[in-house]
Design a protein around this motif. Structure first.
Motif, PDB file in Angstrom:
ATOM      1  N   PHE A   1      69.499  -2.515 -21.161  1.00 22.73           N
ATOM      2  CA  PHE A   1      68.958  -2.173 -19.844  1.00 22.73           C
ATOM      3  C   PHE A   1      69.959  -2.364 -18.715  1.00 22.73           C
ATOM      4  O   PHE A   1      69.661  -2.044 -17.577  1.00 22.73           O
TER       5      PHE A   1
ATOM      6  N   SER B   1      60.141  -2.931 -19.264  1.00 16.52           N
ATOM      7  CA  SER B   1      60.810  -2.108 -20.272  1.00 16.52           C
ATOM      8  C   SER B   1      59.894  -1.835 -21.463  1.00 16.52           C
ATOM      9  O   SER B   1      58.900  -2.517 -21.681  1.00 16.52           O
TER      10      SER B   1
ATOM     11  N   THR C   1      63.103  -4.268 -14.054  1.00 19.43           N
ATOM     12  CA  THR C   1      63.586  -3.416 -15.143  1.00 19.43           C
ATOM     13  C   THR C   1      63.277  -4.022 -16.497  1.00 19.43           C
ATOM     14  O   THR C   1      62.748  -3.351 -17.399  1.00 19.43           O
TER      15      THR C   1
END
Lengths: 184, 118
Positions: free
Chosen positions: A129, A64, A60
């Motif tokens: 996030f 990003s 993730t």
């Protein structure tokens, strides 16, 4: 090795001694290796990234939008910065606080922002996030640990430049670039 | 040194606290922001030459004490914030042992030297 002639006046040790610089160089090299590995994943030279604790966290974070804000990925930029840190840590004699002020100050300018950016990215991980990335945190720890030990050498250089400036302002830039001065 | 080591651990704890104590929202964001800042400043203050940086954790500690009054905190998060804040602000005043000397330290850069007036 670390003889008195290299120690700045009023100091109990020499901050430019190899014993003082070596740990920082080792940290910078470790940071370079980790950041380079993360960059290789970002460019898919390695297909998967190692993540022992936070499941999809590393993926993730590393994929990003924030990590691709600049033309090169953040880890690639980080790897470059660690490499410059290692190189500027290695160059120069054990009296470089006096013989190469420009280099010591360049070194400090590299170490400072590297730490600041690392911490900003650490804050961004949970905030933007809701994820953590183990190796990203490890590189941040390294850049933070480098700040403290790097600063004593900077202080010795600034004190030297201050002495030069007090004695003769005209000699300041010669001293900054490590050229011969009338003083010392 | 030990005081700044504990302060570093408190910073790291703050980063993990929202997950461990299970709180979210503004309180969690606050922990996630102040934690890394506190840990960084304390880690820099571990070294004798930059020990003075420890005072930067006084305002951050005081902020953690009042944060539950400003931002919405559930009880465990509020207790944790106040406790960590008080500990951090107090630890900043523990200088610890400084064995080395640094040619007058950072203050020497601001001081006027005798040569200038001569």
């Amino acid at each position: 090795m670390n003889n008195a002639a290299n120690t700045p006046p009023g100091w109990s040790y020499n901050p430019a001694a190899w014993s003082q610089r070596l740990p920082i160089i080792v940290l910078a090299v470790a940071g370079f290796v980790m950041a380079a590995y993360l960059a290789l994943y970002q460019y898919r030279v390695v297909p998967k990234v190692w993540e022992p604790f936070f499941h999809e966290g590393s993926e993730t974070i590393l994929n990003s939008d924030l990590s691709r804000l600049l033309p090169v990925s953040d880890a690639a930029l980080g790897a470059f910065a660690y490499l410059l840190d290692a190189i500027t840590g290695i160059i120069g004699s054990q009296k470089r606080w006096q013989t190469m002020p420009w280099l010591v100050i360049a070194f400090a300018i590299l170490v400072g922002p590297l730490g600041a950016v690392s911490i900003a990215l650490v804050i961004a991980q949970p905030l933007l996030f809701d994820a953590w990335c183990t190796l990203c945190l490890a590189t941040a720890v390294i850049s933070v640990l480098m700040i403290g030990p790097a600063m004593d050498e900077v202080l010795a250089t600034l004190q030297y430049l201050k002495r030069i400036h007090t004695h003769s302002a005209a000699q300041f830039w010669r001293a900054f670039w490590g050229l011969k001065t009338a003083l010392e | 040194m030990w005081s700044q080591f504990i302060a570093t651990l408190i910073g790291i704890w703050l980063m993990a606290a929202p997950a461990v104590l299970e709180y979210a929202g503004a309180a969690a964001d606050n922990s996630h922001i102040t934690g890394p800042l506190v840990a960084t400043l304390a880690a820099v203050a571990l070294w004798e030459c930059t020990r003075g940086v420890r005072f930067a954790n006084v305002p951050l500690g005081l902020w953690l004490v009042i944060a539950p009054m400003v931002l919405e905190h559930e009880t465990p998060a509020a207790v944790n914030s106040v406790a960590c804040g008080l500990a951090l602000a107090s630890l900043a005043f523990v200088r610890g042992r400084v064995k080395r000397s640094f040619g007058g330290g950072w203050a020497a850069l601001l001081r006027h030297q005798a040569g200038k007036t001569a």
